[in-house]
Each structure stands twice: as C-alpha cells, then as structure tokens.
Scaffold this motif. Sequence first.
Motif, PDB file in Angstrom:
ATOM      1  N   TRP B 306      74.390 -19.997 -32.578  1.00 10.94           N
ATOM      2  CA  TRP B 306      75.180 -19.241 -33.556  1.00 10.94           C
ATOM      3  C   TRP B 306      76.636 -19.718 -33.533  1.00 10.94           C
ATOM      4  O   TRP B 306      77.100 -20.236 -32.511  1.00 10.94           O
ATOM      5  CB  TRP B 306      75.210 -17.740 -33.203  1.00 10.94           C
ATOM      6  N   PRO B 307      77.382 -19.474 -34.619  1.00 12.71           N
ATOM      7  CA  PRO B 307      78.829 -19.705 -34.542  1.00 12.71           C
ATOM      8  C   PRO B 307      79.424 -18.775 -33.491  1.00 12.71           C
ATOM      9  O   PRO B 307      78.996 -17.619 -33.399  1.00 12.71           O
ATOM     10  CB  PRO B 307      79.327 -19.304 -35.946  1.00 12.71           C
ATOM     11  N   TRP B 308      80.351 -19.265 -32.657  1.00 18.41           N
ATOM     12  CA  TRP B 308      80.912 -18.418 -31.593  1.00 18.41           C
ATOM     13  C   TRP B 308      82.394 -18.712 -31.391  1.00 18.41           C
ATOM     14  O   TRP B 308      82.884 -19.763 -31.810  1.00 18.41           O
ATOM     15  CB  TRP B 308      80.157 -18.587 -30.276  1.00 18.41           C
ATOM     16  N   PRO B 314      86.380 -12.301 -36.557  1.00 19.33           N
ATOM     17  CA  PRO B 314      85.069 -11.699 -36.248  1.00 19.33           C
ATOM     18  C   PRO B 314      83.996 -11.999 -37.314  1.00 19.33           C
ATOM     19  O   PRO B 314      82.841 -12.246 -36.985  1.00 19.33           O
ATOM     20  CB  PRO B 314      85.379 -10.206 -36.180  1.00 19.33           C
ATOM     21  N   ARG B 315      84.385 -12.032 -38.591  1.00 24.30           N
ATOM     22  CA  ARG B 315      83.361 -12.268 -39.623  1.00 24.30           C
ATOM     23  C   ARG B 315      82.889 -13.726 -39.648  1.00 24.30           C
ATOM     24  O   ARG B 315      81.835 -14.037 -40.185  1.00 24.30           O
ATOM     25  CB  ARG B 315      83.847 -11.810 -40.994  1.00 24.30           C
ATOM     26  N   ALA B 318      79.977 -13.729 -36.678  1.00 23.94           N
ATOM     27  CA  ALA B 318      79.571 -12.326 -36.812  1.00 23.94           C
ATOM     28  C   ALA B 318      78.639 -11.862 -35.690  1.00 23.94           C
ATOM     29  O   ALA B 318      78.876 -10.821 -35.067  1.00 23.94           O
ATOM     30  CB  ALA B 318      78.916 -12.118 -38.166  1.00 23.94           C
ATOM     31  N   ARG B 319      77.583 -12.629 -35.425  1.00 29.24           N
ATOM     32  CA  ARG B 319      76.631 -12.175 -34.387  1.00 29.24           C
ATOM     33  C   ARG B 319      77.250 -12.242 -32.998  1.00 29.24           C
ATOM     34  O   ARG B 319      76.967 -11.420 -32.140  1.00 29.24           O
ATOM     35  CB  ARG B 319      75.335 -12.995 -34.454  1.00 29.24           C
ATOM     36  N   SER B 321      80.426 -11.659 -32.370  1.00 24.28           N
ATOM     37  CA  SER B 321      81.312 -10.488 -32.273  1.00 24.28           C
ATOM     38  C   SER B 321      80.497  -9.217 -32.038  1.00 24.28           C
ATOM     39  O   SER B 321      80.877  -8.376 -31.221  1.00 24.28           O
ATOM     40  CB  SER B 321      82.147 -10.339 -33.547  1.00 24.28           C
ATOM     41  N   LEU B 322      79.376  -9.108 -32.755  1.00 27.23           N
ATOM     42  CA  LEU B 322      78.516  -7.935 -32.542  1.00 27.23           C
ATOM     43  C   LEU B 322      77.988  -7.912 -31.113  1.00 27.23           C
ATOM     44  O   LEU B 322      77.873  -6.858 -30.490  1.00 27.23           O
ATOM     45  CB  LEU B 322      77.335  -7.946 -33.514  1.00 27.23           C
TER      46      LEU B 322
END
Lengths: 116, 412
Positions: B306-308, B314-315, B318-319, B321-322
């Motif tokens: 995932w992008p990190w 945060p957007r 997104a995952r 940040s969640l």
Amino acid sequence: MSERPVFDPHHDVLDRQLVDVNGTFCGIVDALEFTPTPQGPVLTALWVGPDGWLPRVPALLALLCERVVRRHHVSVPWRHVREVSEVIRLDVSAGALGLGRADRAAARWISKLPFS
Amino acid sequence: MNKAAELFLGILTAMGGFVEIGELTFTLGSGVHFGYQLLWVTVLGTVGIMAYCEMAGRIAAVKRRPVFSLIRERNGFGAALLTLVAANAVNLLTCAAEVGGVALLWQLMTGWPYRALLFAALAFFIVVVWLLPFQWIERVFGLGGLLMVVFIVVLWTMQPQWSEMAAGLLPSMPRVESSRELLLWAYMGVALLSSIMLPYETYFYASGGIEDAWTPSDIVTNRVVVLVGFALGALLSVALTGLGAQYFGPRGIEPQLPGTAALAASVVFAKIGLGVAALGLFFAFAGAAIETALSAAYNLAQFAGWPWGKSKRPREAARFSLAWVVVFVAATAVVMSGVDPVQVVEVSIVFSVVVLPFTYLPVLLVARDKKAMGEHANGWFANVLGWFYLVTLTIAALAAIPLFLLTHGGRG
C-alpha cells in the motif's frame, strides 16, 4: 556452481512492489502467470490478490485465511510492465487496472476529515 | 537537509526502544535482583541493535527499501505473513503498555481516574500523530525524551560503586544461591537482551530514514545517528540499572509501577527532579507508543504494497493512516480491559525475541549482498557482527518461552 540466469521472474519479479505510472504504490506481485508456447512457458501476467498468495502459504494457514479474505485477484498484463528494478514500474494508472480500489475508497472517506 | 536534526530519529528510536515501559521494568528489576551483574547484557544488546539498525538504515539510504519489504522478498510469503502477525502482535501489546503507562503517569500527577485518562491518552495520540509531520514527531518526542538524562545525573550524584559497575560490563557467571535464582538470572538476561533489540526499532528506524528522504550521501549520517542515539539509550539503561542496584534494591522496593523510577530523582532533586523525571518518562512512553503504532502500520503497508508514510497527507496513504489509528484504538481497548500494562509489556518483550531472527536475517542477507548494495555492502566486521547476533538471538529465542514458563514470568 552455476550462475543465476540474467532474468529470473521468481527472483526478480515475485513479491516486488508494483508502482503505477503516477508513482503510486499499488500492491505486491503475489503470483506469476505463465502461458505455454512452443518455445517454452512465457510470463504473461502478474497477479495481485488472495488467489495469488493463498496457494503459497502452508495448507492449515491457507484454510484459516480463506475464512477471513474473499478469493479474488487482479491480473496485470506483462505488456504494461515498463521497468523491472527494485520495484516493478507500470505504464498505466492503478485505477485503469483495478488495483488500489480499497485505498481509493478509504481516501474518499478520509478526505472528509479535517487536516487530511 | 539539516543533518543535525536527523539525530532526533536516532534518539526517538532509541528512547522508544531503550526506556519504554518494558525496558524500564527489566533494567530496574535486574538492578534490584542482581546489582550490576547483568550490565554486560546491556552492552551486548546495544552493540547488536546498533549493528542491525545501521544495516537497515544503510539499505533504506541506498535502495530505499524498508525492512518488511525485504522480509517479504527474502523469506517468502508464508514466513513473512507469520512474521507480520507476530511482529504486529508485539507492536500492539507494546503500544497498549505505553498508552497505559502514559495514563498511569497522568494519574500520578493529577489523581484523575485511570480509565478517563486512557481515553484522554487515546485522543492525544490520534490528534498528535494526525497533525504533526514526521520530522516534528521526531523532534518533539526525541528532544522531550532527553529529559530522561536526569536519571544519569541522579545516579552520578548517588556516587555509584564504579568498580562493581565496571566488573558488570564483562560477562561472568552469576553469583546465585539456588537453581531458581539461576533461572531468574537467565530469564532477566534474555528479557533484557530482547527489550534492547526490540524488532520495531529496526522497522521504525528504516522507515523513518525513507520518510526523511535519505540517499547514499546520508550513510555517514546514518552511522552517527545510530551511534549517538543508541549510546545515549544505553547510558540511560545503565543509569536505571544503577538506580535499581543502589537505591531501590537496598530499600527492598520492587519497581512495579511505571512512575517508580521518578522517585529516585525526587530523592536527589526534590520536586524539580520528580517533575523532570516524570516529564522525561512521559515523552519516552509517548514516543514508544507512537513508534509502535506507526511500526505496525509501516509493516502492514509494506507487506501488502500500500502507499505509506507519515510524510504523505493521510488521504494519500489512506489505509496506512487508518492502520495506525486502529492500532491506537485496539491498544487502548487492551489496557481498558483492566490488564496491568507492565505485565502486558513483559509478555510482549519475551515473545518478541522469537520474531527477532526472522526480522534480522533478511536485513543481513541484503546488507551483505554486493550485487544489491554495491560499494555500500557490509564489510567483514559488519558481517561478523551480523552472524554473531543472529546466532545469539536464535539461542535466546529458543530459550525465551521455556524460561518465561519456568520462572512464572520472572516472578520466581
């Protein structure tokens, strides 16, 4: 001891980060799809998703995982691979291939929060 | 880029690893039970974590590859998945203990109810990590953690027994009277080594190097950051062992509460000492909570592709940040259930030693690979250190759980 071949997809492609044309991370190569030809098997697509990685985990763990995740995969045609290095760079956007859907859905939700 | 500011990544990583609530318990406890006899384990662990964080930081600078991406590539999917589950279980439990530690410290200072303060701590962490850029998290919590230096000053003022301390720096057989004490000594040694070489330090440090946009020109910075940050952490650890040996042990005090260490500072510097020590402990626990929550999110995002990154909005990740928000919420739920944060972290530290060989092997394999790292590959010294610690940690990993069971979690 013989040298490793110049290009070995299992070593150089499998489990590598996929990066789309915009530089966005969009998954990891979970499995390789080969098509038989008279010259031998040819790499035709990269799989991203549980269909790709479930057969790679020990049977008991796979049974457990199947209860938690929905079986599916996204197939990335090999012709969209622009570069193979530390990462696999694609020549299209993640959205065009159906990759990173969950991230976009989460981003839509997060965008409504302050300072996001 | 301001190279001096990079030091804060090392200091924050080291503070989060060396003086988080678990290490605090084990170092004070080893001082109380065995005086300076286990000081050599601190030296052993410090050199080990320096060696592996230097390798992970160098890989991040040269290849821009974080640790979990290497674990997945080198260990294969099945082993990497098990490492991810185990590493994130340790991250979650450690984060839970730190959130509980922060609430206990606030309770000590305000007298407000513990559960209400747990909610306040949760809100504090989510707001701080959401709003502050990565570099500011490094600076605020790295700098704040430096207040812990008060413990070094306190020990210095108490006139420690320098000769005993020096003798403790060399490995020796324990001076014990029964097999029960010998087992406790071995358990304390393994737990101390594990608490210094906690795997999340390496995950966080390498990801932090990528967040700070390190390039091969930062290899020297990486070395300096590791040496200064972890040497400072080790000094604090030695000071805490000394306080256990010199102050708490002779008075028969068993440090069970995270704020106990601050009492030693109050003896020498009265209220000011207590305040500085409590503030230092707060920054160290809070830094460790942030380090573990972000580590869990880094691991998951890097494993799944995932992008990190905290340096992204945060957007845009997104995952990721969640994921860190979920870790904070779950960690608070763990301590909200009523379990003792110190016991939680004791268990998590002992189990984390089992994850260590799976974490460090891929780092060593890539760092020594001349094809991958070119001129920046390990020299002979780094290779010798790497293999020595891998063997040592594998032995510790095999011994950890039997010792935990035989000593009833260090309670004899």
